[in-house]
Design a protein around this motif. Structure first.
Motif, PDB file in Angstrom:
ATOM      1  N   MET A   1     -17.267 -15.932 -47.354  1.00 36.81           N
ATOM      2  CA  MET A   1     -18.527 -16.045 -48.101  1.00 36.81           C
ATOM      3  C   MET A   1     -18.477 -15.140 -49.332  1.00 36.81           C
ATOM      4  SD  MET A   1     -22.377 -15.533 -46.634  1.00 36.81           S
ATOM      5  CE  MET A   1     -22.558 -16.870 -45.478  1.00 36.81           C
ATOM      6  N   THR A   2     -18.869 -15.672 -50.476  1.00 34.17           N
ATOM      7  CA  THR A   2     -18.849 -14.837 -51.690  1.00 34.17           C
ATOM      8  C   THR A   2     -20.097 -13.964 -51.732  1.00 34.17           C
ATOM      9  OG1 THR A   2     -20.086 -16.375 -53.067  1.00 34.17           O
ATOM     10  CG2 THR A   2     -17.713 -16.712 -52.960  1.00 34.17           C
ATOM     11  N   ALA A   3     -20.043 -12.938 -52.549  1.00 37.76           N
ATOM     12  CA  ALA A   3     -21.180 -12.022 -52.654  1.00 37.76           C
ATOM     13  C   ALA A   3     -22.430 -12.758 -53.133  1.00 37.76           C
ATOM     14  CB  ALA A   3     -20.840 -10.915 -53.625  1.00 37.76           C
ATOM     15  N   LEU A   4     -22.235 -13.716 -54.025  1.00 31.08           N
ATOM     16  CA  LEU A   4     -23.373 -14.423 -54.624  1.00 31.08           C
ATOM     17  C   LEU A   4     -24.175 -15.209 -53.585  1.00 31.08           C
ATOM     18  CD1 LEU A   4     -24.498 -14.707 -57.467  1.00 31.08           C
ATOM     19  CD2 LEU A   4     -23.045 -16.702 -57.791  1.00 31.08           C
ATOM     20  N   GLU A   5     -23.497 -15.903 -52.716  1.00 29.43           N
ATOM     21  CA  GLU A   5     -24.237 -16.762 -51.782  1.00 29.43           C
ATOM     22  C   GLU A   5     -24.976 -15.979 -50.705  1.00 29.43           C
ATOM     23  OE1 GLU A   5     -21.336 -18.920 -48.828  1.00 29.43           O
ATOM     24  OE2 GLU A   5     -20.420 -18.677 -50.774  1.00 29.43           O
ATOM     25  N   GLN A   6     -24.644 -14.678 -50.561  1.00 29.75           N
ATOM     26  CA  GLN A   6     -25.359 -13.852 -49.576  1.00 29.75           C
ATOM     27  C   GLN A   6     -26.655 -13.290 -50.142  1.00 29.75           C
ATOM     28  OE1 GLN A   6     -22.839 -10.980 -47.408  1.00 29.75           O
ATOM     29  NE2 GLN A   6     -21.147 -12.037 -48.398  1.00 29.75           N
ATOM     30  N   GLN A   7     -26.842 -13.436 -51.449  1.00 31.27           N
ATOM     31  CA  GLN A   7     -28.031 -12.862 -52.064  1.00 31.27           C
ATOM     32  C   GLN A   7     -29.241 -13.773 -51.888  1.00 31.27           C
ATOM     33  OE1 GLN A   7     -27.026 -11.702 -56.104  1.00 31.27           O
ATOM     34  NE2 GLN A   7     -25.067 -10.899 -55.383  1.00 31.27           N
ATOM     35  N   GLN A   8     -30.398 -13.143 -51.897  1.00 28.70           N
ATOM     36  CA  GLN A   8     -31.665 -13.878 -51.770  1.00 28.70           C
ATOM     37  C   GLN A   8     -32.228 -14.139 -53.167  1.00 28.70           C
ATOM     38  OE1 GLN A   8     -33.523 -14.624 -48.757  1.00 28.70           O
ATOM     39  NE2 GLN A   8     -31.484 -14.342 -47.919  1.00 28.70           N
ATOM     40  N   CYS A   9     -32.951 -15.240 -53.292  1.00 31.54           N
ATOM     41  CA  CYS A   9     -33.623 -15.511 -54.554  1.00 31.54           C
ATOM     42  C   CYS A   9     -34.794 -14.557 -54.735  1.00 31.54           C
ATOM     43  CB  CYS A   9     -34.170 -16.935 -54.570  1.00 31.54           C
ATOM     44  SG  CYS A   9     -32.891 -18.152 -54.767  1.00 31.54           S
ATOM     45  N   GLU A  10     -34.995 -14.144 -55.967  1.00 30.77           N
ATOM     46  CA  GLU A  10     -36.219 -13.405 -56.287  1.00 30.77           C
ATOM     47  C   GLU A  10     -37.292 -14.436 -56.582  1.00 30.77           C
ATOM     48  OE1 GLU A  10     -35.449 -11.175 -59.834  1.00 30.77           O
ATOM     49  OE2 GLU A  10     -33.507 -10.532 -59.055  1.00 30.77           O
ATOM     50  N   ALA A  11     -38.557 -14.029 -56.494  1.00 29.28           N
ATOM     51  CA  ALA A  11     -39.638 -14.954 -56.833  1.00 29.28           C
ATOM     52  C   ALA A  11     -39.490 -15.393 -58.288  1.00 29.28           C
ATOM     53  CB  ALA A  11     -40.982 -14.251 -56.637  1.00 29.28           C
ATOM     54  N   CYS A  12     -39.713 -16.682 -58.547  1.00 27.34           N
ATOM     55  CA  CYS A  12     -39.637 -17.190 -59.925  1.00 27.34           C
ATOM     56  C   CYS A  12     -40.877 -16.717 -60.679  1.00 27.34           C
ATOM     57  CB  CYS A  12     -39.630 -18.718 -59.930  1.00 27.34           C
ATOM     58  SG  CYS A  12     -38.341 -19.461 -58.930  1.00 27.34           S
ATOM     59  N   ARG A  13     -40.654 -16.020 -61.778  1.00 24.01           N
ATOM     60  CA  ARG A  13     -41.781 -15.548 -62.584  1.00 24.01           C
ATOM     61  C   ARG A  13     -41.587 -15.979 -64.017  1.00 24.01           C
ATOM     62  NH1 ARG A  13     -39.726 -10.507 -61.588  1.00 24.01           N
ATOM     63  NH2 ARG A  13     -40.034 -10.211 -63.821  1.00 24.01           N
ATOM     64  N   ALA A  14     -42.677 -16.266 -64.671  1.00 16.20           N
ATOM     65  CA  ALA A  14     -42.593 -16.726 -66.066  1.00 16.20           C
ATOM     66  C   ALA A  14     -41.992 -15.651 -66.974  1.00 16.20           C
ATOM     67  CB  ALA A  14     -43.971 -17.126 -66.564  1.00 16.20           C
ATOM     68  N   ASP A  15     -42.150 -14.367 -66.586  1.00 18.99           N
ATOM     69  CA  ASP A  15     -41.634 -13.292 -67.443  1.00 18.99           C
ATOM     70  C   ASP A  15     -40.270 -12.778 -66.974  1.00 18.99           C
ATOM     71  OD1 ASP A  15     -42.505 -12.099 -65.130  1.00 18.99           O
ATOM     72  OD2 ASP A  15     -43.492 -10.417 -66.122  1.00 18.99           O
ATOM     73  N   ALA A  16     -39.639 -13.499 -66.047  1.00 20.83           N
ATOM     74  CA  ALA A  16     -38.314 -13.078 -65.566  1.00 20.83           C
ATOM     75  C   ALA A  16     -37.283 -13.272 -66.678  1.00 20.83           C
ATOM     76  CB  ALA A  16     -37.913 -13.900 -64.341  1.00 20.83           C
ATOM     77  N   PRO A  17     -36.273 -12.395 -66.712  1.00 24.20           N
ATOM     78  CA  PRO A  17     -35.276 -12.537 -67.777  1.00 24.20           C
ATOM     79  C   PRO A  17     -34.295 -13.675 -67.493  1.00 24.20           C
ATOM     80  CG  PRO A  17     -34.717 -10.704 -66.338  1.00 24.20           C
ATOM     81  CD  PRO A  17     -36.021 -11.242 -65.846  1.00 24.20           C
ATOM     82  N   THR A  18     -33.915 -14.386 -68.558  1.00 27.54           N
ATOM     83  CA  THR A  18     -32.819 -15.352 -68.411  1.00 27.54           C
ATOM     84  C   THR A  18     -31.526 -14.530 -68.367  1.00 27.54           C
ATOM     85  OG1 THR A  18     -32.772 -15.533 -70.812  1.00 27.54           O
ATOM     86  CG2 THR A  18     -33.920 -17.268 -69.651  1.00 27.54           C
ATOM     87  N   VAL A  19     -30.460 -15.126 -67.851  1.00 28.63           N
ATOM     88  CA  VAL A  19     -29.182 -14.395 -67.847  1.00 28.63           C
ATOM     89  C   VAL A  19     -28.612 -14.426 -69.274  1.00 28.63           C
ATOM     90  CG1 VAL A  19     -28.523 -14.636 -65.415  1.00 28.63           C
ATOM     91  CG2 VAL A  19     -28.013 -16.478 -67.000  1.00 28.63           C
ATOM     92  N   ASN A  20     -28.063 -13.302 -69.715  1.00 28.57           N
ATOM     93  CA  ASN A  20     -27.491 -13.284 -71.064  1.00 28.57           C
ATOM     94  C   ASN A  20     -26.084 -13.902 -71.045  1.00 28.57           C
ATOM     95  OD1 ASN A  20     -25.486 -11.319 -70.523  1.00 28.57           O
ATOM     96  ND2 ASN A  20     -26.968  -9.663 -70.837  1.00 28.57           N
ATOM     97  N   ALA A  21     -25.502 -14.055 -72.209  1.00 25.16           N
ATOM     98  CA  ALA A  21     -24.224 -14.783 -72.328  1.00 25.16           C
ATOM     99  C   ALA A  21     -23.116 -14.157 -71.481  1.00 25.16           C
ATOM    100  CB  ALA A  21     -23.821 -14.852 -73.789  1.00 25.16           C
ATOM    101  N   ASP A  22     -23.048 -12.832 -71.473  1.00 26.71           N
ATOM    102  CA  ASP A  22     -22.000 -12.150 -70.693  1.00 26.71           C
ATOM    103  C   ASP A  22     -22.199 -12.352 -69.203  1.00 26.71           C
ATOM    104  OD1 ASP A  22     -20.733 -11.257 -72.908  1.00 26.71           O
ATOM    105  OD2 ASP A  22     -21.494  -9.197 -72.800  1.00 26.71           O
ATOM    106  N   GLU A  23     -23.457 -12.201 -68.763  1.00 25.56           N
ATOM    107  CA  GLU A  23     -23.764 -12.396 -67.331  1.00 25.56           C
ATOM    108  C   GLU A  23     -23.453 -13.836 -66.922  1.00 25.56           C
ATOM    109  OE1 GLU A  23     -27.572  -9.356 -66.821  1.00 25.56           O
ATOM    110  OE2 GLU A  23     -27.889 -11.360 -67.606  1.00 25.56           O
ATOM    111  N   GLN A  24     -23.809 -14.771 -67.813  1.00 27.66           N
ATOM    112  CA  GLN A  24     -23.595 -16.194 -67.544  1.00 27.66           C
ATOM    113  C   GLN A  24     -22.104 -16.486 -67.315  1.00 27.66           C
ATOM    114  OE1 GLN A  24     -24.589 -19.577 -70.414  1.00 27.66           O
ATOM    115  NE2 GLN A  24     -26.564 -18.873 -69.679  1.00 27.66           N
ATOM    116  N   LYS A  25     -21.285 -15.906 -68.180  1.00 30.17           N
ATOM    117  CA  LYS A  25     -19.839 -16.102 -68.095  1.00 30.17           C
ATOM    118  C   LYS A  25     -19.303 -15.570 -66.759  1.00 30.17           C
ATOM    119  CE  LYS A  25     -15.929 -15.408 -71.135  1.00 30.17           C
ATOM    120  NZ  LYS A  25     -15.369 -14.490 -72.119  1.00 30.17           N
ATOM    121  N   ALA A  26     -19.769 -14.382 -66.396  1.00 33.13           N
ATOM    122  CA  ALA A  26     -19.303 -13.754 -65.155  1.00 33.13           C
ATOM    123  C   ALA A  26     -19.782 -14.550 -63.936  1.00 33.13           C
ATOM    124  CB  ALA A  26     -19.812 -12.314 -65.084  1.00 33.13           C
TER     125      ALA A  26
END
Ligand SMILES: C[C@H](O)[C@H](O)[C@H]1CNC2=NC(N)=NC(=O)C2=N1
Length: 113
Positions: A1-26
């Motif tokens: 199992m990868t680290a990502l799939e073990q994480q829980q979703c945070e509540a969706c909020r209108a003011d939540a940050p989008t992922v930036n280009a570097d984060e997106q790439k990673a």
């Protein structure tokens, strides 16, 4: 199992940050079977899953739908004969949040069984 799939979703909020280009790439490296697409100006993650028949594709669609309800984060699902297309993005921010990458990883896991 990868680290990502073990994480829980945070509540969706209108003011939540989008992922930036570097984060997106990673994050994309952690879900290499997903492609980044632009649908009417909204960036999304998309993957097609192939099946032998309609019933298997339907069963997978239902598993993804159940996961979405559990997490409170919902994809677009296109069910066809032998194929399911899944798109993840965060409606509230009109873009990609870390949640979408978590859900993509967890969708992969449902497919792998
Ligand atoms: C209240 C509830 O958590 C929100 O409306 C959720 C529901 N599911 C969602 N799913 C997705 N993909 N994006 C959202 O912004 C979203 N918002």
């Amino acid at each position: 199992m990868t680290a990502l799939e073990q994480q829980q979703c945070e509540a969706c909020r209108a003011d939540a940050p989008t992922v930036n280009a570097d984060e997106q790439k990673a994050l994309l490296k952690e879900v290499p079977d997903w492609e980044l697409v632009d649908v009417e100006g909204v960036p999304q993650l998309r993957r097609e899953f192939r099946f032998k028949n309609f019933v298997q594709a339907q069963a997978f669609t239902n598993k993804v739908a159940d996961l979405a309800e559990e997490e409170g984060h919902h994809p677009a699902l296109l069910l066809e004969f032998g194929k399911v297309t899944v798109r993840w993005w965060t409606h509230k921010i009109g873009g990609l949040h870390r949640n979408d990458f978590i859900m993509a990883a967890r969708t992969d896991r449902l497919f792998e069984g």
